[in-house]
Design a protein around this motif. Structure first.
Motif, mmCIF file in Angstrom:
data_model
loop_
_atom_site.group_PDB
_atom_site.id
_atom_site.type_symbol
_atom_site.label_atom_id
_atom_site.label_comp_id
_atom_site.label_asym_id
_atom_site.label_seq_id
_atom_site.Cartn_x
_atom_site.Cartn_y
_atom_site.Cartn_z
ATOM 1 N N LEU A 1 0.802 -1.225 0.000
ATOM 2 C CA LEU A 1 0.000 0.000 0.000
ATOM 3 C C LEU A 1 0.838 1.280 0.000
ATOM 4 O O LEU A 1 0.295 2.371 -0.074
ATOM 5 N N ARG A 2 2.132 1.131 0.059
ATOM 6 C CA ARG A 2 3.023 2.285 0.127
ATOM 7 C C ARG A 2 3.505 2.664 -1.265
ATOM 8 O O ARG A 2 3.739 1.799 -2.121
ATOM 9 N N ASP A 3 3.664 3.958 -1.503
ATOM 10 C CA ASP A 3 4.214 4.460 -2.760
ATOM 11 C C ASP A 3 5.732 4.492 -2.630
ATOM 12 O O ASP A 3 6.298 5.365 -1.974
ATOM 13 N N ASP A 4 6.404 3.540 -3.263
ATOM 14 C CA ASP A 4 7.856 3.451 -3.156
ATOM 15 C C ASP A 4 8.575 4.532 -3.955
ATOM 16 O O ASP A 4 9.771 4.768 -3.732
ATOM 17 N N VAL A 5 7.878 5.174 -4.852
ATOM 18 C CA VAL A 5 8.503 6.203 -5.686
ATOM 19 C C VAL A 5 8.423 7.575 -5.016
ATOM 20 O O VAL A 5 9.430 8.276 -4.866
ATOM 21 N N ASN A 6 7.228 7.970 -4.615
ATOM 22 C CA ASN A 6 7.018 9.320 -4.083
ATOM 23 C C ASN A 6 6.882 9.370 -2.572
ATOM 24 O O ASN A 6 6.908 10.453 -1.986
ATOM 25 N N GLY A 7 6.750 8.214 -1.945
ATOM 26 C CA GLY A 7 6.532 8.182 -0.508
ATOM 27 C C GLY A 7 5.062 8.360 -0.165
ATOM 28 O O GLY A 7 4.240 8.786 -0.982
ATOM 29 N N GLY A 8 4.704 8.014 1.055
ATOM 30 C CA GLY A 8 3.318 8.131 1.490
ATOM 31 C C GLY A 8 2.501 6.913 1.107
ATOM 32 O O GLY A 8 3.006 5.951 0.506
ATOM 33 N N TRP A 9 1.212 6.962 1.446
ATOM 34 C CA TRP A 9 0.339 5.802 1.272
ATOM 35 C C TRP A 9 -0.871 6.157 0.429
ATOM 36 O O TRP A 9 -1.502 7.192 0.602
ATOM 37 N N TYR A 10 -1.157 5.234 -0.499
ATOM 38 C CA TYR A 10 -2.376 5.312 -1.288
ATOM 39 C C TYR A 10 -3.570 4.868 -0.438
ATOM 40 O O TYR A 10 -3.415 4.175 0.570
ATOM 41 N N GLU A 11 -4.779 5.224 -0.885
ATOM 42 C CA GLU A 11 -5.967 4.719 -0.220
ATOM 43 C C GLU A 11 -6.217 3.255 -0.569
ATOM 44 O O GLU A 11 -6.724 2.496 0.258
ATOM 45 N N GLN A 12 -5.886 2.879 -1.785
ATOM 46 C CA GLN A 12 -6.057 1.510 -2.260
ATOM 47 C C GLN A 12 -4.751 1.048 -2.898
ATOM 48 O O GLN A 12 -3.932 1.870 -3.303
ATOM 49 N N ALA A 13 -4.567 -0.239 -2.980
ATOM 50 C CA ALA A 13 -3.377 -0.778 -3.620
ATOM 51 C C ALA A 13 -3.263 -0.217 -5.036
ATOM 52 O O ALA A 13 -4.249 -0.167 -5.775
ATOM 53 N N PRO A 14 -2.080 0.227 -5.452
ATOM 54 C CA PRO A 14 -1.938 0.913 -6.741
ATOM 55 C C PRO A 14 -2.198 0.020 -7.950
ATOM 56 O O PRO A 14 -2.438 0.531 -9.036
ATOM 57 N N ASN A 15 -2.166 -1.293 -7.771
ATOM 58 C CA ASN A 15 -2.385 -2.197 -8.909
ATOM 59 C C ASN A 15 -3.856 -2.579 -9.066
ATOM 60 O O ASN A 15 -4.187 -3.563 -9.712
#
Length: 418
Positions: free
Chosen positions: A94-108
């Motif tokens: 659930l973490r954004d490894d590129v920009n940091g921080g957390w998405y609300e939902q899994a990015p995929n």
């Protein structure tokens, strides 16, 4: 025969405390089904089943991680693996490894990516703090990561408050400030203080409370506005066309006043317990927020329950009762009674639990109904399914604990009363 009377408050009765423990364990057992084999946790439907194609949700994953950390601190079987399951998803999926921080939902997933919201980051910090206090591997790294994002992106030092949201890459900031995200950030900061011992998080909690409670709520008769422009102008017509929005509804939200009420007392306890001076307005505003919430929201227009929202003329806007409002009301009444010993708060505590028991507890399919309509029939106008252990579980613990900055902090000190 005369009716038997007792001066003992309901929350102090041994049988009631046993009931709270049993209800808490029933809620924990129900929510275990929200664990996804692919990682994280999802919302359950009304029957307690995972919807087909369900994907991990960051807020739910953080809330489940936090709640099962509280359970693990009590030695309840099955809890530690669920905490570790949540930590793994929050540290990876659930973490954004590129920009940091957390998405609300899994990015995929189709709903994944999108904005980075302060509300979401606050719950990640809350979950990580509880896991640090529990002593789980990886929790300290997750908390350090969450705090770095909060400090670098979301905390506005000049305002003493949190910025609301950004684009996924943090390049664009939303032109909006919200009370809800700041309220949950205050809650998270109190847990961060208990996890780290760093009093800067108490200082920041106090600054949030000063702005929203001692200034904004006081100026508005303790009916707290929710929506603001970046310069803190109140946006009174925000979401007038979406009055039942689940996070940003139009008007004022009595349930949030109850939540702010007990957070004021937790902040007061955190400050006093760490040797800091706690301003008198914290306790004063706690009582005023509670009074405003029950004045504006309880048993309105011939119906029973606590209405979701009220408009600027005091008219009920959305009459439905969300389960979380009763959960917050129970905690607020319990802590105010502990703080003041005033019998009226003990009566409100009993009244809220009576409503929960007779209206919200779903004894057929499990857990609590997420919301009911004005006739106390199960509804999904605002919220769908049964996604939320976090709100319902905490009031099974707070009446058995002293007033403290955070529940995980109090549990770690062995302060739970059987």
């Amino acid at each position: 025969m005369a009716e038997a009377k007792t001066d003992m408050a309901m929350m102090d009765m041994p049988a009631h405390r046993r009931w709270l423990d049993g209800e808490g364990q029933r809620l924990l057992a129900f929510s275990k089904a929200s664990r996804l084999p692919s990682g994280g946790f999802c919302a359950l439907d009304r029957n307690g089943e995972r919807p087909e194609g369900a994907s991990a949700d960051t807020i739910i994953t953080a809330r489940m991680t936090y709640s099962y950390a509280l359970a693990a601190m009590q030695g309840l079987p099955g809890s530690v693996p669920l905490v570790d399951h949540g930590l793994a998803a929050l540290s990876g999926l659930l973490r954004d490894d590129v920009n940091g921080g957390w998405y609300e939902q899994a990015p995929n997933t189709p709903e994944g990516g999108g904005q980075k919201r302060a509300y979401v980051q606050a719950f990640v910090a809350l979950a990580a703090s509880a896991a640090v206090i529990l002593g789980r591997p990886g929790a300290k790294d997750l908390l350090a990561d969450a705090l770095q994002v909060i400090e670098q992106r979301f905390w506005a030092e000049a305002d003493g408050a949190m910025r609301e949201s950004f684009s996924a890459d943090f390049a664009e900031e939303e032109a909006y400030r919200g009370a809800n995200a700041n309220m949950h950030s205050l809650e998270a900061f109190l847990a961060v203080f208990d996890a780290t011992g760093d009093t800067i998080w108490l200082d920041r909690s106090l600054r949030i409370a000063e702005r929203f409670v001692n200034r904004i709520a006081r100026q508005n008769g303790f009916a707290l506005p929710e929506h603001f422009a970046p310069d803190w102008t109140v946006l009174k017509e925000f979401h007038a066309d979406r009055p039942d929005h689940p996070f940003r509804p139009y008007g004022t939200t009595p349930g949030h006043s109850l939540e702010w009420s007990h957070l004021c007392l937790k902040l007061e306890a955190g400050l006093s317990g760490s040797g800091h001076s706690a301003p008198a307005w914290l306790a004063e505003c706690s009582g005023a927020l509670f009074a405003g919430a029950v004045r504006d929201g309880w048993n309105r227009d011939g119906a029973s329950g606590l209405v979701y929202t009220v408009d600027w003329n005091g008219k009920v806007c959305v009459p439905n009762t969300a389960h979380w409002t009763l959960a917050e009301g129970i905690t607020a009444a319990a802590l105010l009674y502990r703080r003041t010993r005033e019998a009226d708060y003990a009566e409100w505590y009993r009244r809220f639990w009576d409503y929960v028991d007779l209206t919200l507890i779903d004894r057929r399919d499990g857990s609590w109904f997420n919301e009911v309509d004005a006739d106390n029939r199960p509804s999904e106008r605002i919220y769908e399914g049964k996604p939320d252990l976090y709100h319902a579980y905490q009031p099974t613990l707070t009446p058995r604990l002293p007033i403290a900055a955070s529940i995980p902090g109090a549990l770690s000190r062995g302060e739970l009363k059987d």
